[in-house]
Scaffold this motif. Sequence first.
Motif, PDB file in Angstrom:
ATOM      1  N   TYR A 161      47.916  59.847  27.084  1.00  0.00           N
ATOM      2  CA  TYR A 161      47.615  60.176  28.479  1.00  0.00           C
ATOM      3  C   TYR A 161      46.570  59.212  29.011  1.00  0.00           C
ATOM      4  CZ  TYR A 161      45.745  62.613  32.530  1.00  0.00           C
ATOM      5  OH  TYR A 161      45.314  62.917  33.778  1.00  0.00           O
ATOM      6  N   LEU A 162      46.799  58.677  30.203  1.00  0.00           N
ATOM      7  CA  LEU A 162      45.860  57.733  30.800  1.00  0.00           C
ATOM      8  C   LEU A 162      44.896  58.486  31.714  1.00  0.00           C
ATOM      9  CD1 LEU A 162      48.148  54.705  31.735  1.00  0.00           C
ATOM     10  CD2 LEU A 162      46.771  55.055  29.698  1.00  0.00           C
ATOM     11  N   ASP A 163      43.628  58.506  31.358  1.00  0.00           N
ATOM     12  CA  ASP A 163      42.646  59.137  32.234  1.00  0.00           C
ATOM     13  C   ASP A 163      42.202  58.148  33.304  1.00  0.00           C
ATOM     14  OD1 ASP A 163      40.876  57.373  31.057  1.00  0.00           O
ATOM     15  OD2 ASP A 163      40.125  58.854  29.614  1.00  0.00           O
ATOM     16  N   ASP A 164      41.247  58.543  34.116  1.00  0.00           N
ATOM     17  CA  ASP A 164      40.833  57.711  35.247  1.00  0.00           C
ATOM     18  C   ASP A 164      40.269  56.365  34.806  1.00  0.00           C
ATOM     19  OD1 ASP A 164      41.650  59.644  36.964  1.00  0.00           O
ATOM     20  OD2 ASP A 164      39.669  60.568  37.189  1.00  0.00           O
ATOM     21  N   THR A 165      39.795  56.275  33.544  1.00  0.00           N
ATOM     22  CA  THR A 165      39.234  55.026  33.062  1.00  0.00           C
ATOM     23  C   THR A 165      40.257  53.899  33.118  1.00  0.00           C
ATOM     24  OG1 THR A 165      37.821  56.286  31.554  1.00  0.00           O
ATOM     25  CG2 THR A 165      38.053  53.927  31.120  1.00  0.00           C
ATOM     26  N   PHE A 166      41.528  54.238  32.906  1.00  0.00           N
ATOM     27  CA  PHE A 166      42.565  53.214  32.817  1.00  0.00           C
ATOM     28  C   PHE A 166      43.391  53.089  34.096  1.00  0.00           C
ATOM     29  CE2 PHE A 166      41.739  54.543  28.450  1.00  0.00           C
ATOM     30  CZ  PHE A 166      41.506  53.333  27.851  1.00  0.00           C
ATOM     31  N   ARG A 167      43.086  53.890  35.106  1.00  0.00           N
ATOM     32  CA  ARG A 167      43.885  53.830  36.330  1.00  0.00           C
ATOM     33  C   ARG A 167      43.387  52.722  37.250  1.00  0.00           C
ATOM     34  NH1 ARG A 167      47.284  58.194  36.541  1.00  0.00           N
ATOM     35  NH2 ARG A 167      46.790  59.857  35.066  1.00  0.00           N
ATOM     36  N   THR A 168      43.376  51.519  36.701  1.00  0.00           N
ATOM     37  CA  THR A 168      43.005  50.310  37.431  1.00  0.00           C
ATOM     38  C   THR A 168      44.019  49.230  37.090  1.00  0.00           C
ATOM     39  OG1 THR A 168      41.621  49.470  35.625  1.00  0.00           O
ATOM     40  CG2 THR A 168      40.556  50.924  37.251  1.00  0.00           C
ATOM     41  N   ALA A 169      43.942  48.117  37.804  1.00  0.00           N
ATOM     42  CA  ALA A 169      44.879  47.017  37.526  1.00  0.00           C
ATOM     43  C   ALA A 169      44.718  46.528  36.092  1.00  0.00           C
ATOM     44  CB  ALA A 169      44.650  45.874  38.520  1.00  0.00           C
ATOM     45  N   ASP A 170      43.465  46.346  35.647  1.00  0.00           N
ATOM     46  CA  ASP A 170      43.235  45.884  34.282  1.00  0.00           C
ATOM     47  C   ASP A 170      43.666  46.937  33.272  1.00  0.00           C
ATOM     48  OD1 ASP A 170      42.256  43.467  35.114  1.00  0.00           O
ATOM     49  OD2 ASP A 170      40.152  44.098  35.077  1.00  0.00           O
ATOM     50  N   GLY A 171      43.419  48.200  33.607  1.00  0.00           N
ATOM     51  CA  GLY A 171      43.799  49.262  32.690  1.00  0.00           C
ATOM     52  C   GLY A 171      45.299  49.336  32.474  1.00  0.00           C
ATOM     53  N   TRP A 172      46.041  49.250  33.577  1.00  0.00           N
ATOM     54  CA  TRP A 172      47.500  49.289  33.450  1.00  0.00           C
ATOM     55  C   TRP A 172      48.012  48.055  32.706  1.00  0.00           C
ATOM     56  CZ3 TRP A 172      49.880  53.558  33.809  1.00  0.00           C
ATOM     57  CH2 TRP A 172      49.500  54.545  34.709  1.00  0.00           C
ATOM     58  N   ARG A 173      47.374  46.897  32.958  1.00  0.00           N
ATOM     59  CA  ARG A 173      47.786  45.670  32.271  1.00  0.00           C
ATOM     60  C   ARG A 173      47.554  45.797  30.765  1.00  0.00           C
ATOM     61  NH1 ARG A 173      44.579  42.614  34.574  1.00  0.00           N
ATOM     62  NH2 ARG A 173      45.866  42.175  36.405  1.00  0.00           N
ATOM     63  N   ASN A 174      46.404  46.326  30.390  1.00  0.00           N
ATOM     64  CA  ASN A 174      46.117  46.514  28.963  1.00  0.00           C
ATOM     65  C   ASN A 174      47.080  47.505  28.328  1.00  0.00           C
ATOM     66  OD1 ASN A 174      43.975  44.751  29.185  1.00  0.00           O
ATOM     67  ND2 ASN A 174      42.438  46.363  29.439  1.00  0.00           N
ATOM     68  N   TYR A 175      47.405  48.547  29.072  1.00  0.00           N
ATOM     69  CA  TYR A 175      48.327  49.561  28.545  1.00  0.00           C
ATOM     70  C   TYR A 175      49.728  48.975  28.343  1.00  0.00           C
ATOM     71  CZ  TYR A 175      51.000  53.885  28.154  1.00  0.00           C
ATOM     72  OH  TYR A 175      51.831  54.878  27.722  1.00  0.00           O
ATOM     73  N   ALA A 176      50.194  48.187  29.354  1.00  0.00           N
ATOM     74  CA  ALA A 176      51.514  47.556  29.235  1.00  0.00           C
ATOM     75  C   ALA A 176      51.555  46.603  28.050  1.00  0.00           C
ATOM     76  CB  ALA A 176      51.865  46.813  30.527  1.00  0.00           C
ATOM     77  N   THR A 177      50.468  45.851  27.853  1.00  0.00           N
ATOM     78  CA  THR A 177      50.399  44.929  26.722  1.00  0.00           C
ATOM     79  C   THR A 177      50.461  45.684  25.402  1.00  0.00           C
ATOM     80  OG1 THR A 177      49.085  43.369  28.013  1.00  0.00           O
ATOM     81  CG2 THR A 177      49.021  43.125  25.614  1.00  0.00           C
ATOM     82  N   ALA A 178      49.732  46.797  25.324  1.00  0.00           N
ATOM     83  CA  ALA A 178      49.734  47.587  24.098  1.00  0.00           C
ATOM     84  C   ALA A 178      51.115  48.151  23.795  1.00  0.00           C
ATOM     85  CB  ALA A 178      48.713  48.728  24.207  1.00  0.00           C
ATOM     86  N   CYS A 179      51.873  48.467  24.851  1.00  0.00           N
ATOM     87  CA  CYS A 179      53.231  48.976  24.639  1.00  0.00           C
ATOM     88  C   CYS A 179      54.179  47.874  24.178  1.00  0.00           C
ATOM     89  CB  CYS A 179      53.769  49.601  25.930  1.00  0.00           C
ATOM     90  SG  CYS A 179      52.949  51.129  26.428  1.00  0.00           S
ATOM     91  N   MET A 180      53.972  46.639  24.674  1.00  0.00           N
ATOM     92  CA  MET A 180      54.891  45.553  24.366  1.00  0.00           C
ATOM     93  C   MET A 180      54.662  44.943  22.987  1.00  0.00           C
ATOM     94  SD  MET A 180      57.095  45.213  26.676  1.00  0.00           S
ATOM     95  CE  MET A 180      57.765  43.650  26.083  1.00  0.00           C
ATOM     96  N   VAL A 181      53.432  45.029  22.480  1.00  0.00           N
ATOM     97  CA  VAL A 181      53.131  44.381  21.201  1.00  0.00           C
ATOM     98  C   VAL A 181      54.024  44.905  20.077  1.00  0.00           C
ATOM     99  CG1 VAL A 181      51.381  44.164  19.396  1.00  0.00           C
ATOM    100  CG2 VAL A 181      50.801  43.637  21.763  1.00  0.00           C
TER     101      VAL A 181
END
Length: 208
Positions: free
Chosen positions: A32-52
């Motif tokens: 679950y993504l809390d408010d800490t990650f609901r930013t452009a950088d947060g979403w980018r980091n999350y997408a990268t973590a999913c793709m690795v």
Amino acid sequence: ARQLPRAAANNNRHAQPPAAPAPAPAPTPGAYLDDTFRTADGWRNYATACMVPAMAKVEEKFGVAGEVGTGELGESMKVYKAARNFRPSFLQERAVADVIADLDDLTIFPFVTDEDVIALKEQLPAMKLKVESIMANMPDEDTLRFWYLRRNDADVKARHDTFIKVAVVTPTSAAIERVFSVLRRMFGDQQESGLQDYYEAAVMLKFN
């Protein structure tokens, strides 16, 4: 204006700018993504973590970038890439040197020998002449007709005979899986000891 002591001024001159704050670690894929990650950088980091892990799986199967064919399915990729050279319209656009480099991989097929590959290479110039005037993007039915009309052509006899063998190889197990699906629907636990002839006759009577 009040002047700083000379030592303090020198220290300020060589001081490094404050380091940028370290980026927040990427969350675990699926978390679950809390408010800490609901930013452009947060979403980018999350997408990268999913793709690795996804890319790691692709590289495991097919090989790393620039070395395609080195993974678990490497031999299958190589042999089917080599088999494309039996399509006249594909062969028409390729350089002889590139085709020769592919032909060695055909020996991955158990029915293609080193002697077959030597004959295929020897007949390649004659084959290139025969595909010069064909239509581009030849349909499958025209490809089969092309080879049928050359079944007795001595100049490309080895290529024709090898094409017949390669053409009957299925690149997937879908057909086999359909057979097992049919068998599961037709026969239950009480028929596990049935003879092969019984199963074969029952399936043929149902579907023919």
